[in-house]
Design an enzyme around this catalytic site. Structure first.
Site, PDB file in Angstrom:
ATOM      1  N   TRP A  40      58.079  21.065  74.597  1.00 37.94           N
ATOM      2  CA  TRP A  40      58.844  19.882  74.184  1.00 37.94           C
ATOM      3  C   TRP A  40      60.167  19.821  74.937  1.00 37.94           C
ATOM      4  CZ3 TRP A  40      59.407  15.788  70.687  1.00 37.94           C
ATOM      5  CH2 TRP A  40      60.729  15.384  70.431  1.00 37.94           C
ATOM      6  N   ASP A  43      67.207  16.244  75.233  1.00 33.75           N
ATOM      7  CA  ASP A  43      68.355  15.866  76.079  1.00 33.75           C
ATOM      8  C   ASP A  43      68.420  16.564  77.437  1.00 33.75           C
ATOM      9  OD1 ASP A  43      68.818  15.231  73.435  1.00 33.75           O
ATOM     10  OD2 ASP A  43      70.725  16.262  73.306  1.00 33.75           O
ATOM     11  N   PHE A 101      71.926  24.539  71.829  1.00 27.43           N
ATOM     12  CA  PHE A 101      71.923  23.074  71.836  1.00 27.43           C
ATOM     13  C   PHE A 101      72.600  22.541  73.104  1.00 27.43           C
ATOM     14  CE2 PHE A 101      71.166  21.456  67.216  1.00 27.43           C
ATOM     15  CZ  PHE A 101      69.964  22.136  67.177  1.00 27.43           C
ATOM     16  N   SER A 102      72.689  21.219  73.167  1.00 30.34           N
ATOM     17  CA  SER A 102      73.084  20.539  74.408  1.00 30.34           C
ATOM     18  C   SER A 102      74.474  20.919  74.896  1.00 30.34           C
ATOM     19  CB  SER A 102      73.025  19.030  74.197  1.00 30.34           C
ATOM     20  OG  SER A 102      71.679  18.643  74.183  1.00 30.34           O
ATOM     21  N   ARG A 162      79.076  19.535  68.146  1.00 29.32           N
ATOM     22  CA  ARG A 162      78.191  19.973  69.220  1.00 29.32           C
ATOM     23  C   ARG A 162      78.272  19.133  70.493  1.00 29.32           C
ATOM     24  NH1 ARG A 162      74.838  18.295  64.958  1.00 29.32           N
ATOM     25  NH2 ARG A 162      73.796  16.306  65.317  1.00 29.32           N
ATOM     26  N   ASP A 163      77.579  19.651  71.510  1.00 24.00           N
ATOM     27  CA  ASP A 163      77.340  18.985  72.794  1.00 24.00           C
ATOM     28  C   ASP A 163      78.603  18.895  73.656  1.00 24.00           C
ATOM     29  OD1 ASP A 163      74.918  18.667  71.483  1.00 24.00           O
ATOM     30  OD2 ASP A 163      75.255  16.568  70.982  1.00 24.00           O
ATOM     31  N   TRP A 291      63.940   9.896  68.870  1.00 27.99           N
ATOM     32  CA  TRP A 291      63.505  10.785  67.807  1.00 27.99           C
ATOM     33  C   TRP A 291      62.447  10.107  66.942  1.00 27.99           C
ATOM     34  CZ3 TRP A 291      64.403  15.643  68.377  1.00 27.99           C
ATOM     35  CH2 TRP A 291      65.533  16.056  69.055  1.00 27.99           C
TER      36      TRP A 291
END
Ligand code: FRU
Length: 451
Positions: A40, A43, A101-102, A162-163, A291
């Site tokens: 899968w 981003d 995560f991103s 995040r990110d 999503w």
């Protein structure tokens, strides 16, 4: 924590490569878009050019075609047209993370340095900002022993934190991180002299109450000397990924910009990142998906792909995206027409059926009569439509495969361009359609046999 460093990465790489042959045989497998060898993806992460090489990382779950504990997959290219898969760059193998995560990448004096969010599932949810460095041109990465460099959001902000996006400026470095406070999305600014010690400066930009409850993937990039701020708002109905042009004032730490606009009017576009390459050209890549949608390719062991790399310019305060010119390297046979071979009903059809095509239609608005429908046919008499209405000077690209002549659900997007010359460039791959309708873009992940 992993007993031996690297064990989680090796396991992930092996699992992904075991499924890769089945994924490669998948009829919907993209031929020139970035996708993981298997598993899968969501981003794009860490877009950068260093030493002449473009690197694109991406959120990856190597064990199944569904979202799961996030790793960073990796592909690299010298020309933005041909991509080579690199080994998985990051696996969640530290006590402070259940997922990587991103985030982004910077060149720190020749060292390719990634910034990412270490995500702990919870409850309670915990998100912190971390770094990892490569000393071998991006083949392997070492996580910073001081991680997490920013262990928690400032007081009063949501645990959604995040990110990170990092860029050079003000004699040091700036970082913005997506978050939320009082139910409003925002991006928080941090500064660092050395990429290790980060100091919270304040709110870089925030929702006025109408632009989302949490901002994912905030991104700042200079394009033609203008500041461009992008983000993917959660809870902003009708919007997926928006941007503002404006300017960042390093002294106040604030971004001020014009109206929020949608980056792409198709349904499959999220978490875009923009960056400047080594010659200062601004490029953008996004996740070509959304999503919660089913993936017909999951049966073949993979799900998800990224958009084409797009070159960015600012014109009249708006962002204009064009496919990177290097994509011309992929052209094969060319067919040229002086006049559009339109049918009497104003339709034009092209046999798509999952083939890789680049179509370019150039016309002036006043020459286009009432307009036309371009059909990307998936079977005789059926296809994916792209519609131009000359009176409105607007495009619509309904998502789906429809019979010719069907009553189409048309959601018109006006070009709002003073330029009477219109160019429509469409790129199709096995499961995607990207239409660049100057200055609008419509992106869809769509299988030719979708109904
Ligand atoms: C956006 C996002 C990011 C997060 C990542 C997790 O699509 O939700 O905010 O870092 O995906 O995979």
């Amino acid at each position: 924590m992993e007993a031996k460093p690297g064990a989680a990465l090796r396991r992930a790489q092996e699992a992904m490569m075991q499924t890769a042959p089945a994924a490669a045989r998948s009829p919907l497998r993209p031929r020139y878009h970035i996708a993981a060898p298997a598993g899968w993806i969501n981003d794009p992460n860490g877009l950068i050019q260093t030493g002449g090489v473009y690197h694109v990382f991406y959120q990856l779950h190597p064990y199944s075609p569904e979202w799961g504990p996030m790793h960073w997959g990796h592909a690299a290219s010298r020309d933005l047209a041909h991509w080579e898969d690199f080994p998985i760059a990051l696996a969640p193998d530290q006590p402070y993370e259940d997922g990587c995560f991103s985030g982004c990448a910077v060149d720190a004096g020749g060292v390719l340095t990634l910034f990412y969010t270490a995500h702990r599932d919870g409850p309670p949810l915990r998100e912190s900002q971390c770094a990892a460095r490569s000393f071998d041109g991006g083949r392997t990465f070492v996580k910073d022993p001081q991680n997490p460099l920013i262990p928690a959001p400032p007081e009063g902000f949501s645990a959604d934190f995040r990110d990170p996006k990092v860029w050079r400026g003000g004699g040091g470095w700036h970082m913005i991180v997506g978050s939320s406070h009082g139910g409003r999305g925002c991006a928080l600014l941090y500064d660092s002299p050395d990429l290790s010690r980060w100091e919270y400066r304040g709110i870089f930009a925030e929702s006025d109450g109408s632009s989302g409850t949490m901002w994912e993937c905030p991104n700042y990039c200079e394009v033609d000397g203008r500041g461009v701020f992008l983000f993917s708002p959660i809870g902003m109905p009708g919007h997926k990924n928006v941007y503002q042009t404006g300017s960042f004032d390093a002294r106040s730490g604030k971004f001020t910009g014009g109206p929020l606009r949608e980056l792409d009017h198709g349904v499959d576009f999220y978490a875009a990142q923009a960056f400047q390459d080594e010659r200062g050209r601004a490029l953008l890549v996004a996740w070509m998906d959304r999503w919660g949608e089913p993936h017909p390719t999951a049966a073949d062991g993979w799900a998800g792909l990224l958009t084409l790399p797009r070159e960015l310019h600012v014109q009249n305060g708006r962002l204009v995206q064009q496919p990177a010119p290097e994509l011309a390297l992929l052209r094969g046979e060319t067919l040229a027409y002086r006049r559009l071979p339109l049918r009497p009903d104003g339709a034009l059809s092209v046999d798509w059926r999952g083939q890789c095509l680049e179509l370019e239609l150039l016309f002036r608005r006043e020459e286009a009569g009432r307009g036309f429908t371009l059909w990307l046919d998936t079977a005789p008499g059926r296809g994916v439509p792209i519609v131009y209405d000359a009176r409105r000077d607007a495009f619509a690209a309904p998502h789906g495969v429809f019979p010719h002549g069907a009553d189409l659900p048309l959601d018109w997007v006006p070009r709002e361009s003073p330029d009477p010359a219109v160019s429509l460039r469409v790129f199709t791959d096995a499961c995607s359609v990207e239409a660049f309708a100057s200055p609008l873009v419509f992106t869809s992940r769509i299988a030719p046999d979708a109904t």
